[in-house]
Design a protein around this motif. Structure first.
Motif, mmCIF file in Angstrom:
data_model
loop_
_atom_site.group_PDB
_atom_site.id
_atom_site.type_symbol
_atom_site.label_atom_id
_atom_site.label_comp_id
_atom_site.label_asym_id
_atom_site.label_seq_id
_atom_site.Cartn_x
_atom_site.Cartn_y
_atom_site.Cartn_z
ATOM 1 N N GLN A 204 -32.067 -17.703 5.235
ATOM 2 C CA GLN A 204 -33.234 -16.861 4.987
ATOM 3 C C GLN A 204 -34.332 -17.677 4.307
ATOM 4 O O GLN A 204 -34.055 -18.713 3.697
ATOM 5 C CB GLN A 204 -32.846 -15.672 4.122
ATOM 6 C CG GLN A 204 -31.905 -14.719 4.814
ATOM 7 C CD GLN A 204 -31.684 -13.458 4.002
ATOM 8 O OE1 GLN A 204 -31.808 -13.440 2.783
ATOM 9 N NE2 GLN A 204 -31.351 -12.383 4.698
ATOM 10 N N PRO A 205 -35.564 -17.222 4.398
ATOM 11 C CA PRO A 205 -36.664 -17.941 3.755
ATOM 12 C C PRO A 205 -36.437 -18.199 2.261
ATOM 13 O O PRO A 205 -36.895 -19.204 1.724
ATOM 14 C CB PRO A 205 -37.873 -17.028 3.973
ATOM 15 C CG PRO A 205 -37.548 -16.276 5.225
ATOM 16 C CD PRO A 205 -36.055 -16.065 5.167
ATOM 17 N N CYS A 206 -35.680 -17.335 1.612
ATOM 18 C CA CYS A 206 -35.407 -17.518 0.182
ATOM 19 C C CYS A 206 -34.339 -18.581 -0.070
ATOM 20 O O CYS A 206 -34.057 -18.928 -1.212
ATOM 21 C CB CYS A 206 -34.985 -16.197 -0.450
ATOM 22 S SG CYS A 206 -33.395 -15.574 0.150
ATOM 23 N N GLY A 207 -33.732 -19.107 1.013
ATOM 24 C CA GLY A 207 -32.714 -20.142 0.878
ATOM 25 C C GLY A 207 -31.286 -19.627 0.938
ATOM 26 O O GLY A 207 -30.346 -20.408 0.910
ATOM 27 N N GLU A 208 -31.103 -18.328 1.021
ATOM 28 C CA GLU A 208 -29.757 -17.749 1.092
ATOM 29 C C GLU A 208 -29.156 -17.980 2.477
ATOM 30 O O GLU A 208 -29.789 -17.719 3.492
ATOM 31 C CB GLU A 208 -29.808 -16.253 0.808
ATOM 32 C CG GLU A 208 -28.450 -15.587 0.891
ATOM 33 C CD GLU A 208 -28.516 -14.078 0.699
ATOM 34 O OE1 GLU A 208 -27.451 -13.460 0.658
ATOM 35 O OE2 GLU A 208 -29.627 -13.521 0.598
#
Length: 53
Positions: free
Chosen positions: A13-17
């Motif tokens: 995901q864009p958040c790095g998850e």
């Protein structure tokens, strides 16, 4: 799962998850084989060891 090898699919995901999608028992890996990451050699060694036991 009892698998000697599998390829895991993830999305990031864009958040790095990282999110796990699936495990493929015959997933493709040849595109990632390189001198810095000798997957073919390691898979071959693992299969040889597995067959000898």
């Amino acid at each position: 799962m009892g698998l000697a090898y599998f390829a895991a699919d993830f999305i990031v995901q864009p958040c790095g998850e990282w999110i796990f999608l699936e495990a493929n028992p015959s997933g493709q890996w040849a595109w990632a084989n390189s001198p810095d990451l000798p997957l073919a050699t390691e898979i071959s060694r693992t299969l040889e060891d597995w067959c000898q036991t």
